[in-house]
Design a protein around this motif. Structure first.
Motif, short mmCIF file in Angstrom:
data_model
loop_
_atom_site.label_atom_id
_atom_site.label_comp_id
_atom_site.label_asym_id
_atom_site.label_seq_id
_atom_site.Cartn_x
_atom_site.Cartn_y
_atom_site.Cartn_z
N TYR A 53 53.69 35.15 21.44
CA TYR A 53 53.73 35.84 20.16
C TYR A 53 53.81 37.35 20.39
CZ TYR A 53 51.65 31.47 18.43
OH TYR A 53 51.39 30.16 18.13
N ASP A 54 54.44 38.05 19.44
CA ASP A 54 54.32 39.51 19.47
C ASP A 54 53.00 39.89 18.81
OD1 ASP A 54 54.74 39.39 16.72
OD2 ASP A 54 56.76 40.24 16.80
N LEU A 55 52.69 41.18 18.76
CA LEU A 55 51.39 41.60 18.25
C LEU A 55 51.26 41.46 16.74
CD1 LEU A 55 50.52 44.63 20.54
CD2 LEU A 55 49.77 42.26 20.69
N THR A 56 52.36 41.18 16.04
CA THR A 56 52.27 40.94 14.60
C THR A 56 52.01 39.46 14.31
OG1 THR A 56 54.64 40.56 14.31
CG2 THR A 56 53.86 42.85 14.12
N GLY A 57 52.00 38.63 15.37
CA GLY A 57 51.73 37.21 15.21
C GLY A 57 52.98 36.36 15.06
N ARG A 58 54.15 36.98 15.22
CA ARG A 58 55.41 36.24 15.11
C ARG A 58 55.66 35.45 16.39
NH1 ARG A 58 61.05 39.14 15.13
NH2 ARG A 58 59.66 40.48 16.29
N LEU A 59 55.94 34.15 16.26
CA LEU A 59 56.22 33.29 17.40
C LEU A 59 57.60 33.61 17.95
CD1 LEU A 59 55.38 30.88 19.18
CD2 LEU A 59 56.39 29.39 17.45
N LEU A 60 57.66 33.94 19.25
CA LEU A 60 58.93 34.33 19.88
C LEU A 60 59.48 33.29 20.83
CD1 LEU A 60 58.05 38.04 20.69
CD2 LEU A 60 59.27 37.17 18.70
N LEU A 61 58.60 32.69 21.63
CA LEU A 61 59.03 31.71 22.63
C LEU A 61 58.08 30.53 22.62
CD1 LEU A 61 59.74 33.91 25.79
CD2 LEU A 61 61.42 32.68 24.45
N ILE A 62 58.64 29.36 22.91
CA ILE A 62 57.83 28.15 23.03
C ILE A 62 58.43 27.31 24.15
CG2 ILE A 62 59.17 26.90 21.30
CD1 ILE A 62 56.52 25.64 20.39
#
Length: 103
Positions: A53-62
């Motif tokens: 996640y980035d620091l805003t809580g957005r999921l980027l990679l899984i």
């Protein structure tokens, strides 16, 4: 020994401190510029899965791995700080780490 009411903590397990877990997880190199290696102990239930996640809580990679190690390409992420959450095969969170991506 510590008496905690109806629960008796023996050995390394400490129910009063749930953040202390037996799961030994390593994430390296940190900081990184291209590849992050995530290692879990062999007794962690497979497959291990990770979410970045980035620091805003957005999921980027899984992703996930059926081995004790996952190699994650983070080279396409912008420079900055990220949160990595690692789950065992039962989808239980076993580690949360901050990583830094440098360019």
């Amino acid at each position: 020994y510590k008496y905690l009411g109806p629960l008796l903590a023996i050995g390394d397990d400490d129910p009063a401190n749930p953040d202390h877990r037996k799961y030994s997880v390593k994430m390296f190199p940190n900081p990184t510029s291209s590849v992050l290696t995530i290692q879990a102990r062999s007794d962690v239930a497979k497959p291990i899965s990770y979410k970045i996640y980035d620091l805003t809580g957005r999921l980027l990679l899984i992703g996930s791995s059926r081995r004790n190690e996952a190699v994650v390409n983070v080279g396409h992420l912008p420079a900055g700080m990220y949160i990595v959450k690692l789950y065992n095969g039962y989808d239980i969170l076993i580690a949360t780490e901050k990583i830094i991506v440098q360019k």
